[in-house]
Design a protein around this motif. Sequence first.
Motif, PDB file in Angstrom:
ATOM      1  N   UNK A 103       0.778  -1.459  -0.010  1.00  0.00           N
ATOM      2  CA  UNK A 103      -0.091   0.238   0.028  1.00  0.00           C
ATOM      3  C   UNK A 103       0.811   1.292   0.020  1.00  0.00           C
ATOM      4  N   UNK A 104       2.063   1.142   0.415  1.00  0.00           N
ATOM      5  CA  UNK A 104       2.921   2.285   0.515  1.00  0.00           C
ATOM      6  C   UNK A 104       3.129   2.659  -1.022  1.00  0.00           C
ATOM      7  N   UNK A 105       3.421   1.456  -1.596  1.00  0.00           N
ATOM      8  CA  UNK A 105       4.000   1.765  -3.121  1.00  0.00           C
ATOM      9  C   UNK A 105       2.869   2.386  -3.814  1.00  0.00           C
ATOM     10  N   UNK A 106       1.327   2.049  -3.567  1.00  0.00           N
ATOM     11  CA  UNK A 106       0.420   2.397  -4.328  1.00  0.00           C
ATOM     12  C   UNK A 106       0.190   3.813  -3.854  1.00  0.00           C
ATOM     13  N   UNK A 107       0.401   4.180  -2.591  1.00  0.00           N
ATOM     14  CA  UNK A 107       0.226   5.538  -2.212  1.00  0.00           C
ATOM     15  C   UNK A 107       1.050   6.533  -2.921  1.00  0.00           C
ATOM     16  N   UNK A 108       2.369   6.087  -3.141  1.00  0.00           N
ATOM     17  CA  UNK A 108       3.670   6.784  -3.989  1.00  0.00           C
ATOM     18  C   UNK A 108       3.083   7.123  -5.115  1.00  0.00           C
ATOM     19  N   UNK A 109       2.635   5.826  -5.778  1.00  0.00           N
ATOM     20  CA  UNK A 109       2.253   6.279  -7.157  1.00  0.00           C
ATOM     21  C   UNK A 109       1.027   7.055  -7.453  1.00  0.00           C
ATOM     22  N   UNK A 110       0.074   7.086  -6.361  1.00  0.00           N
ATOM     23  CA  UNK A 110      -1.160   8.066  -6.828  1.00  0.00           C
ATOM     24  C   UNK A 110      -0.585   9.512  -6.537  1.00  0.00           C
ATOM     25  N   UNK A 111       0.372   9.577  -5.657  1.00  0.00           N
ATOM     26  CA  UNK A 111       0.933  11.100  -5.361  1.00  0.00           C
ATOM     27  C   UNK A 111       1.435  11.302  -6.730  1.00  0.00           C
ATOM     28  N   UNK A 112       2.270  10.431  -7.434  1.00  0.00           N
ATOM     29  CA  UNK A 112       2.722  10.988  -8.741  1.00  0.00           C
ATOM     30  C   UNK A 112       1.633  11.652  -9.728  1.00  0.00           C
ATOM     31  N   UNK A 113       0.377  10.720  -9.481  1.00  0.00           N
ATOM     32  CA  UNK A 113      -0.762  10.963 -10.401  1.00  0.00           C
ATOM     33  C   UNK A 113      -1.145  12.201 -10.172  1.00  0.00           C
ATOM     34  N   UNK A 114      -1.505  12.546  -8.717  1.00  0.00           N
ATOM     35  CA  UNK A 114      -2.380  13.723  -8.256  1.00  0.00           C
ATOM     36  C   UNK A 114      -1.493  14.957  -8.471  1.00  0.00           C
ATOM     37  N   UNK A 115      -0.291  14.988  -8.198  1.00  0.00           N
ATOM     38  CA  UNK A 115       0.543  16.066  -8.401  1.00  0.00           C
ATOM     39  C   UNK A 115       1.106  16.148  -9.550  1.00  0.00           C
ATOM     40  N   UNK A 116       0.846  15.310 -10.905  1.00  0.00           N
ATOM     41  CA  UNK A 116       1.259  15.405 -12.018  1.00  0.00           C
ATOM     42  C   UNK A 116       2.685  15.802 -12.248  1.00  0.00           C
ATOM     43  N   UNK A 117       3.476  14.877 -11.629  1.00  0.00           N
ATOM     44  CA  UNK A 117       4.850  15.333 -11.533  1.00  0.00           C
ATOM     45  C   UNK A 117       5.448  14.836 -12.904  1.00  0.00           C
ATOM     46  N   UNK A 118       6.916  15.202 -12.870  1.00  0.00           N
ATOM     47  CA  UNK A 118       7.626  14.571 -14.209  1.00  0.00           C
ATOM     48  C   UNK A 118       7.400  13.157 -14.527  1.00  0.00           C
ATOM     49  N   UNK A 119       7.458  12.545 -13.338  1.00  0.00           N
ATOM     50  CA  UNK A 119       7.334  10.946 -13.801  1.00  0.00           C
ATOM     51  C   UNK A 119       5.893  10.478 -14.000  1.00  0.00           C
TER      52      UNK A 119
END
Length: 311
Positions: free
Chosen positions: A20-36
């Motif tokens: 779930x930590x990995x899922x949370x980090x990936x959702x953060x990438x999506x929500x913040x629309x980061x370079x990744x």
Amino acid sequence: MARTEPALADLVAAARAGDRRATARLLTVVENNTAAAPELSRLVKGGDAQIVGITGSPGVGKSTLVSALIAAWREQGLRVGVLAVDPSSPFTGGAILGDRVRMADHALDPGVYIRSIATRGHLGGLTATTTAGVRLLEGLGFDTVIVETVGVGQAEVEIASLADTTLLLLAPGMGDGIQAVKAGVVEIADVYVVNKADRPGADGTVRDLKAMMSLVRREPGEWRQPVCTTVASERKGIDDLVAAIGKHRDWLSEGDRLALKRRQRAAAEIRARVDADLRRRYRVTDALAEAVANGETDVASAARSVLGDTG
């Protein structure tokens, strides 16, 4: 980027395995629309999750119903993801309600992932990145993704373009039966749910809904919305509700209905991204706004100047 790709790939693998930590980090990438985010989109594709939207006025028991539905689907062995939209704090911008405590029973279940996300001022009951979040969870292998909207009014109907099946919750004693006749949210529902059905007035709310639906003409083969009654806090009526959601999924799967709904969702997501990019690219300066306010130019001319249209 060479160092970023393996890190993302590792996170995706861990998230698919239930981290779930990995899922949370990936959702953060999506929500913040980061370079990744673009690379993440390439790594996470596909999936055939059932997308269930849950909407309704504040206080009708949406979070409690979500918890009961999670329990029912987990008993079937399904992996469940939840995106619960909350209003934003005016101070931090974060989710303000924190009513995920009603889903605390599932906090330690590795087959469940629950995320509170803030609206950040976005209207419509969702957030600007909810669709991308759903797409991510679907690609990570969740069987069912539940999207719980912020408490909505009569015009906040974005959930219908996102979910395969939209549940509208009403509760007796809140005037929802009368509001149902005119509220825009009622028109988007695939299943009506009268929650807190052990309270006085529940039968009247059910009658109001059925009377309303009797006035709507439907062609042969069209979906006719069922009215389910639940007491979510006691898990009463949940099995019947799960069955109704399944019947709607089966109806969608006939012909091209589900594929059409998914294409429409993708088109809406593309349009939203184009709109956001255009707003960033074509900024309205204070000087131009002041010129319009002072009558030095008109709105149409100002808009053409922003777009670079000299014709």
